[in-house]
Design a protein around this motif. Structure first.
Motif, PDB file in Angstrom:
ATOM      1  N   GLY A   1      -1.952   7.419  -0.666  1.00  0.00           N
ATOM      2  CA  GLY A   1      -1.404   8.543   0.088  1.00  0.00           C
ATOM      3  C   GLY A   1      -2.049   8.631   1.453  1.00  0.00           C
ATOM      4  N   LYS A   2      -1.258   8.429   2.517  1.00  0.00           N
ATOM      5  CA  LYS A   2      -1.798   8.461   3.885  1.00  0.00           C
ATOM      6  C   LYS A   2      -1.639   9.872   4.451  1.00  0.00           C
ATOM      7  CE  LYS A   2      -0.790   5.081   6.782  1.00  0.00           C
ATOM      8  NZ  LYS A   2      -0.114   4.265   7.823  1.00  0.00           N
ATOM      9  N   TYR A   3      -2.761  10.438   4.973  1.00  0.00           N
ATOM     10  CA  TYR A   3      -2.709  11.754   5.616  1.00  0.00           C
ATOM     11  C   TYR A   3      -2.322  11.613   7.093  1.00  0.00           C
ATOM     12  CZ  TYR A   3      -5.409  13.080   1.452  1.00  0.00           C
ATOM     13  OH  TYR A   3      -5.835  13.262   0.181  1.00  0.00           O
ATOM     14  N   PHE A   4      -3.055  10.783   7.795  1.00  0.00           N
ATOM     15  CA  PHE A   4      -2.749  10.512   9.199  1.00  0.00           C
ATOM     16  C   PHE A   4      -3.321   9.137   9.554  1.00  0.00           C
ATOM     17  CE2 PHE A   4      -6.742  12.909   9.143  1.00  0.00           C
ATOM     18  CZ  PHE A   4      -7.587  12.099   9.884  1.00  0.00           C
ATOM     19  N   ASP A   5      -2.771   8.533  10.610  1.00  0.00           N
ATOM     20  CA  ASP A   5      -3.232   7.202  11.061  1.00  0.00           C
ATOM     21  C   ASP A   5      -2.741   7.039  12.493  1.00  0.00           C
ATOM     22  OD1 ASP A   5      -4.005   4.611  11.399  1.00  0.00           O
ATOM     23  OD2 ASP A   5      -2.742   3.764   9.819  1.00  0.00           O
ATOM     24  N   TYR A   6      -3.601   7.382  13.455  1.00  0.00           N
ATOM     25  CA  TYR A   6      -3.180   7.463  14.843  1.00  0.00           C
ATOM     26  C   TYR A   6      -2.706   6.121  15.414  1.00  0.00           C
ATOM     27  CZ  TYR A   6      -5.453  11.996  14.564  1.00  0.00           C
ATOM     28  OH  TYR A   6      -5.807  13.254  14.183  1.00  0.00           O
ATOM     29  N   LEU A   7      -3.355   5.026  15.032  1.00  0.00           N
ATOM     30  CA  LEU A   7      -3.015   3.706  15.593  1.00  0.00           C
ATOM     31  C   LEU A   7      -2.362   2.789  14.563  1.00  0.00           C
ATOM     32  CD1 LEU A   7      -6.140   2.973  17.850  1.00  0.00           C
ATOM     33  CD2 LEU A   7      -3.993   4.116  18.433  1.00  0.00           C
ATOM     34  N   ASN A   8      -1.947   3.367  13.426  1.00  0.00           N
ATOM     35  CA  ASN A   8      -1.250   2.599  12.389  1.00  0.00           C
ATOM     36  C   ASN A   8      -2.082   1.390  11.948  1.00  0.00           C
ATOM     37  OD1 ASN A   8       0.917   2.213  10.629  1.00  0.00           O
ATOM     38  ND2 ASN A   8       1.900   0.755  12.040  1.00  0.00           N
ATOM     39  N   GLU A   9      -3.338   1.664  11.555  1.00  0.00           N
ATOM     40  CA  GLU A   9      -4.251   0.582  11.166  1.00  0.00           C
ATOM     41  C   GLU A   9      -4.506   0.537   9.653  1.00  0.00           C
ATOM     42  OE1 GLU A   9      -7.270   0.335  14.934  1.00  0.00           O
ATOM     43  OE2 GLU A   9      -7.010   2.309  13.991  1.00  0.00           O
ATOM     44  N   TRP A  10      -4.080   1.546   8.900  1.00  0.00           N
ATOM     45  CA  TRP A  10      -4.311   1.585   7.459  1.00  0.00           C
ATOM     46  C   TRP A  10      -3.014   1.273   6.724  1.00  0.00           C
ATOM     47  CZ3 TRP A  10      -7.957   1.576   3.889  1.00  0.00           C
ATOM     48  CH2 TRP A  10      -7.605   1.911   2.566  1.00  0.00           C
ATOM     49  N   ASN A  11      -3.094   0.323   5.780  1.00  0.00           N
ATOM     50  CA  ASN A  11      -1.939  -0.039   4.965  1.00  0.00           C
ATOM     51  C   ASN A  11      -2.150   0.526   3.565  1.00  0.00           C
ATOM     52  OD1 ASN A  11       0.037  -1.258   3.364  1.00  0.00           O
ATOM     53  ND2 ASN A  11      -0.025  -3.181   4.538  1.00  0.00           N
ATOM     54  N   PRO A  12      -1.496   1.627   3.190  1.00  0.00           N
ATOM     55  CA  PRO A  12      -1.723   2.249   1.884  1.00  0.00           C
ATOM     56  C   PRO A  12      -1.193   1.412   0.727  1.00  0.00           C
ATOM     57  CG  PRO A  12       0.076   3.340   3.017  1.00  0.00           C
ATOM     58  CD  PRO A  12      -0.517   2.380   4.009  1.00  0.00           C
ATOM     59  N   ALA A  13      -0.267   0.491   1.010  1.00  0.00           N
ATOM     60  CA  ALA A  13       0.275  -0.330  -0.077  1.00  0.00           C
ATOM     61  C   ALA A  13      -0.724  -1.388  -0.531  1.00  0.00           C
ATOM     62  CB  ALA A  13       1.576  -0.992   0.374  1.00  0.00           C
ATOM     63  N   THR A  14      -1.543  -1.870   0.404  1.00  0.00           N
ATOM     64  CA  THR A  14      -2.496  -2.935   0.059  1.00  0.00           C
ATOM     65  C   THR A  14      -3.943  -2.460   0.082  1.00  0.00           C
ATOM     66  OG1 THR A  14      -2.676  -3.655   2.366  1.00  0.00           O
ATOM     67  CG2 THR A  14      -0.931  -4.655   1.031  1.00  0.00           C
ATOM     68  N   GLY A  15      -4.186  -1.216   0.540  1.00  0.00           N
ATOM     69  CA  GLY A  15      -5.550  -0.722   0.635  1.00  0.00           C
ATOM     70  C   GLY A  15      -6.367  -1.480   1.659  1.00  0.00           C
ATOM     71  N   THR A  16      -5.762  -1.793   2.800  1.00  0.00           N
ATOM     72  CA  THR A  16      -6.423  -2.598   3.836  1.00  0.00           C
ATOM     73  C   THR A  16      -6.417  -1.858   5.157  1.00  0.00           C
ATOM     74  OG1 THR A  16      -5.690  -4.623   2.753  1.00  0.00           O
ATOM     75  CG2 THR A  16      -6.453  -4.825   5.019  1.00  0.00           C
ATOM     76  N   PHE A  17      -7.598  -1.809   5.814  1.00  0.00           N
ATOM     77  CA  PHE A  17      -7.726  -1.264   7.156  1.00  0.00           C
ATOM     78  C   PHE A  17      -7.922  -2.434   8.113  1.00  0.00           C
ATOM     79  CE2 PHE A  17     -10.538  -0.044  10.664  1.00  0.00           C
ATOM     80  CZ  PHE A  17      -9.765   0.952  11.266  1.00  0.00           C
ATOM     81  N   THR A  18      -7.083  -2.515   9.173  1.00  0.00           N
ATOM     82  CA  THR A  18      -7.187  -3.594  10.164  1.00  0.00           C
ATOM     83  C   THR A  18      -7.362  -2.980  11.540  1.00  0.00           C
ATOM     84  OG1 THR A  18      -5.710  -4.957   8.814  1.00  0.00           O
ATOM     85  CG2 THR A  18      -6.089  -5.663  11.078  1.00  0.00           C
ATOM     86  N   PRO A  19      -8.553  -3.044  12.135  1.00  0.00           N
ATOM     87  CA  PRO A  19      -8.793  -2.410  13.440  1.00  0.00           C
ATOM     88  C   PRO A  19      -8.016  -3.123  14.544  1.00  0.00           C
ATOM     89  CG  PRO A  19     -10.665  -3.766  12.818  1.00  0.00           C
ATOM     90  CD  PRO A  19      -9.768  -3.753  11.631  1.00  0.00           C
ATOM     91  N   SER A  20      -7.500  -2.354  15.475  1.00  0.00           N
ATOM     92  CA  SER A  20      -6.783  -2.931  16.610  1.00  0.00           C
ATOM     93  C   SER A  20      -7.716  -3.263  17.761  1.00  0.00           C
ATOM     94  CB  SER A  20      -5.700  -1.961  17.091  1.00  0.00           C
ATOM     95  OG  SER A  20      -6.279  -0.731  17.492  1.00  0.00           O
ATOM     96  N   ARG A  21      -8.967  -2.732  17.719  1.00  0.00           N
ATOM     97  CA  ARG A  21      -9.921  -2.993  18.797  1.00  0.00           C
ATOM     98  C   ARG A  21     -11.277  -3.313  18.204  1.00  0.00           C
ATOM     99  NH1 ARG A  21      -8.635   2.470  22.330  1.00  0.00           N
ATOM    100  NH2 ARG A  21      -6.357   2.268  22.311  1.00  0.00           N
ATOM    101  N   THR A  22     -12.053  -4.043  18.946  1.00  0.00           N
ATOM    102  CA  THR A  22     -13.421  -4.349  18.554  1.00  0.00           C
ATOM    103  C   THR A  22     -14.310  -3.136  18.831  1.00  0.00           C
ATOM    104  OG1 THR A  22     -13.116  -6.700  18.994  1.00  0.00           O
ATOM    105  CG2 THR A  22     -15.383  -5.886  18.988  1.00  0.00           C
ATOM    106  N   GLY A  23     -15.218  -2.813  17.899  1.00  0.00           N
ATOM    107  CA  GLY A  23     -16.112  -1.685  18.114  1.00  0.00           C
ATOM    108  C   GLY A  23     -16.881  -1.317  16.853  1.00  0.00           C
ATOM    109  N   MET A  24     -17.566  -0.152  16.903  1.00  0.00           N
ATOM    110  CA  MET A  24     -18.307   0.372  15.752  1.00  0.00           C
ATOM    111  C   MET A  24     -17.436   1.406  15.043  1.00  0.00           C
ATOM    112  SD  MET A  24     -21.141  -1.258  15.739  1.00  0.00           S
ATOM    113  CE  MET A  24     -22.090  -0.286  14.568  1.00  0.00           C
ATOM    114  N   TYR A  25     -17.362   1.309  13.696  1.00  0.00           N
ATOM    115  CA  TYR A  25     -16.514   2.176  12.899  1.00  0.00           C
ATOM    116  C   TYR A  25     -17.331   2.834  11.776  1.00  0.00           C
ATOM    117  CZ  TYR A  25     -12.474   0.028  15.188  1.00  0.00           C
ATOM    118  OH  TYR A  25     -11.544  -0.385  16.107  1.00  0.00           O
ATOM    119  N   THR A  26     -16.985   4.093  11.465  1.00  0.00           N
ATOM    120  CA  THR A  26     -17.644   4.791  10.365  1.00  0.00           C
ATOM    121  C   THR A  26     -16.639   5.033   9.239  1.00  0.00           C
ATOM    122  OG1 THR A  26     -18.876   6.773   9.740  1.00  0.00           O
ATOM    123  CG2 THR A  26     -17.170   7.056  11.406  1.00  0.00           C
ATOM    124  N   PHE A  27     -17.086   4.788   7.972  1.00  0.00           N
ATOM    125  CA  PHE A  27     -16.244   4.952   6.796  1.00  0.00           C
ATOM    126  C   PHE A  27     -16.889   5.975   5.855  1.00  0.00           C
ATOM    127  CE2 PHE A  27     -14.986   0.894   8.422  1.00  0.00           C
ATOM    128  CZ  PHE A  27     -13.669   0.696   8.035  1.00  0.00           C
TER     129      PHE A  27
END
Length: 610
Positions: A499-525
């Motif tokens: 269940g996706k609540y929000f995803d500003y840059l469309n980087e989370w795939n709820p069907a596969t459970g995969t997050f793919t960043p569109s930019r290089t950087g530091m991320y917090t989970f």
């Protein structure tokens, strides 16, 4: 009874009984033999003499005769002898005198000056190389066909250039029937130390015009019998006279109507460029650009057909009051495209640039209102895809990949980018030296860099060193579970969070459970997972996987005194653009367990922090 050795006569011994028959037989044998000997001796034909024997031994061999041995004559030799006339060995060659002379040795000569034109057959077809020294070919000889006057005089009267590409005399080009400029007369790289006169001597229009060059720049054609007239070149490369104009060294060329030129790989730069055919289009883009007057007061279009053009296209020094469009029709690749010192509205659309050495495969400098639409750069290089200095540009729906920087603006530029894409770039957008860079929509992969007074401004208009610290332009995604998920015993199982609540840059795939960043950087989970029916002592752990391989454990819990076990994890990690990330759960119970299926106790959060 014995017999003789030659005639077989019977010889009775003393003990033999003599039979009269034997004696008579002996006599018959002797009678026959003696008679034959008598007949032979009496036959002279059957005997040769000694003289005859000597003569026969001296006879030639029966083999065919050779030049060194006597023998029989060959049939071919006999045929040759038969063809020799009687007394042929007595022939004496006669001598001739007159136009044709001969001597006793057979040499014949024709006297000089005796062959006239009538003596040569009209179909003789004598090759030109047989004339003179033999260096003139038939083709060269044929060039003289159609010559109507003294060739040397014509050569002497034509304008002559010296080694400095300068006319040495006040030469004249004269036509008694008017000057025909089809195909167009082109004089390039030539200077004149006196006026070049183009004179029409037709009595009814007998006016003389002189062509002047000012410092190697613009030309003026002057009507010397009337007021000055200034030449002006239109989009079709035609020269127009402006009666009563003012002779000026600074009159610029300018358009007189809308222009559309066509470029095709099967075209020819000697064409007019006005037709979209092999016989009408130009072959190179540069030829089309050079055909356009620097002052464009009308719409200018250059339509380039699909194909590969190994050109570094340069658009420089143009001033437009209307649209200047360079458009690719189909897949068109060039080495590079550069716009310099030009002002107006310039649209570069649909081109792929392949240069790996130019500072930018597409480049703009000191120009205003330049638009790049649907252009592509994918060749690997440390150089920029688009490099802009001291200009204003709009970059729309372009794809830039594998470059040191996708788009670079420097030196007081104003730029706006919208919905661009690309991967594997060092920086997506770089703004420096007091440049202003606004953007919205999708952005190529890479860092966002503002340096030396440059600004990066996202679509929401919030400013900061990244240029993306608002909820619409920075990574932000969250979701939770809407149904229970089975967790296999002692096995890494991916958490799906469907269940996706929000995803500003469309980087989370709820069907596969995969997050793919569109930019290089530091991320917090932040991760939370709850299992139901968990016995005491069961160990539950959360793990982060990058590129399909385990990277680190981010949370661990041993259940004690509760049938619902809640496990959480928090981690800040570095990611590169396009690197897939998933969260896995491992539980040590001997049989499968399942999540509670409630999004209150099964959720994730991810955000980019730098």
């Amino acid at each position: 009874m014995k017999t003789t050795g030659n005639l077989g006569l019977k010889k009775p011994d003393g003990t033999d009984i003599v039979d009269i028959t034997d004696l008579n037989g002996n006599m018959d044998i002797l009678d026959t033999a003696v008679k034959a000997a008598q007949d032979h001796a009496a036959d002279a034909v059957k005997h040769i003499t000694a003289a005859e024997r000597t003569a026969w031994n001296a006879k030639a061999s029966t083999a065919v005769a050779t030049t060194t041995a006597a023998g029989l004559m060959a049939g071919a030799d006999k045929s040759k002898l038969d063809s020799v006339a009687q007394g042929a060995n007595n022939y004496v060659h006669p001598n001739h005198t007159g136009d044709v002379t001969s001597s006793s040795d057979g040499v014949t000569a024709i006297a000089p000056g005796v062959i006239v034109n009538a003596d040569v057959n009209a179909s003789a077809g004598i090759d030109a190389s047989k004339i003179g020294t033999g260096v003139v070919s038939n083709a060269e000889f044929g060039y003289l066909d159609g010559v109507t006057g003294n060739v040397q005089s014509q050569l002497d009267n034509r304008p002559q250039l010296n080694s400095n590409n300068t006319f040495t005399n006040n030469q004249k080009i004269i036509s008694t029937a008017g000057i025909n400029t089809s195909p167009a007369l082109s004089i390039e790289g030539v200077t004149f130390n006196a006026a070049l006169q183009i004179k029409n001597t037709t009595p009814s229009t007998g006016k003389r015009y002189s062509l002047y060059s000012y410092n190697g720049g613009d030309f003026a054609i002057v009507n010397e019998t009337d007021a000055y007239a200034v030449a002006q070149v239109d989009g079709a490369s035609k020269v127009w006279m402006i009666p009563g104009g003012v002779k000026s060294p600074n009159v610029p060329n300018q358009t007189t109507a809308d222009i559309t030129y066509y470029v095709r790989t099967d075209g020819n730069d000697g064409n007019t460029g006005l037709g979209n055919t092999a016989g009408g289009a130009f072959k190179t883009i540069g030829r089309a650009v050079n055909a356009i007057p620097k002052m464009a007061n009308h719409t200018v279009n250059i339509n380039v057909a699909a194909g590969s053009y190994a050109e570094a296209v340069v658009i420089t020094g143009f001033v437009t009051s209307d649209l200047f469009a360079l458009t690719a029709s189909g897949n068109v690749s060039v080495t590079s495209i550069e716009v310099n010192n030009s002002h107006g509205v310039f649209v570069i659309k649909g081109f792929t640039a392949t240069s790996t050495t130019a500072v930018g495969a597409f480049k703009v400098s000191a120009s205003r209102r330049v638009v790049f639409e649907s252009c592509v750069v994918t060749t690997q290089s440390a150089q920029a895809g688009l490099y802009v200095s001291a200009s204003d540009v709009f970059v729309d729906r372009c794809n830039v990949s594998n470059r040191g920087n996708a788009v670079v603006i420097l030196a007081e530029c104003v730029a706006y980018a919208s919905n661009n894409t690309g991967v594997n770039n060092g920086a997506a957008y770089l703004s420096g030296f007091a440049s202003y860079f606004g953007y919205s929509g999708t952005v190529p992969a890479g860092n966002m860099v503002a340096q030396d007074g440059g600004m990066l401004v996202p679509g929401m208009g919030v400013l900061n060193p990244w240029g993306d610290n608002n909820t619409q332009s920075r990574t932000g995604a969250a979701g939770g579970s809407t149904a229970a998920q089975n967790m296999v015993s002692n096995t890494m199982t991916k958490l799906v969070y469907n269940g996706k609540y929000f995803d500003y840059l469309n980087e989370w795939n709820p069907a596969t459970g995969t997050f793919t960043p569109s930019r290089t950087g530091m991320y917090t989970f932040d991760i939370l997972c709850s299992l139901q029916g968990v016995p005491d002592g069961v160990v539950i752990s959360l793990h982060m996987f990058k590129n399909g391989a385990e990277d680190q454990c981010i949370g661990r819990n041993t259940n004690s005194g509760s049938s619902v076990s809640v496990t959480s994890g928090h981690v800040t990690t570095d990611l590169t653009a396009g690197q897939p990330v998933s969260i896995y759960l491992h539980q040590s119970h001997s049989s499968g367990l399942s999540t509670t299926g409630s999004n209150l106790y099964n959720w994730f959060r991810v955000a980019r922090v730098s």
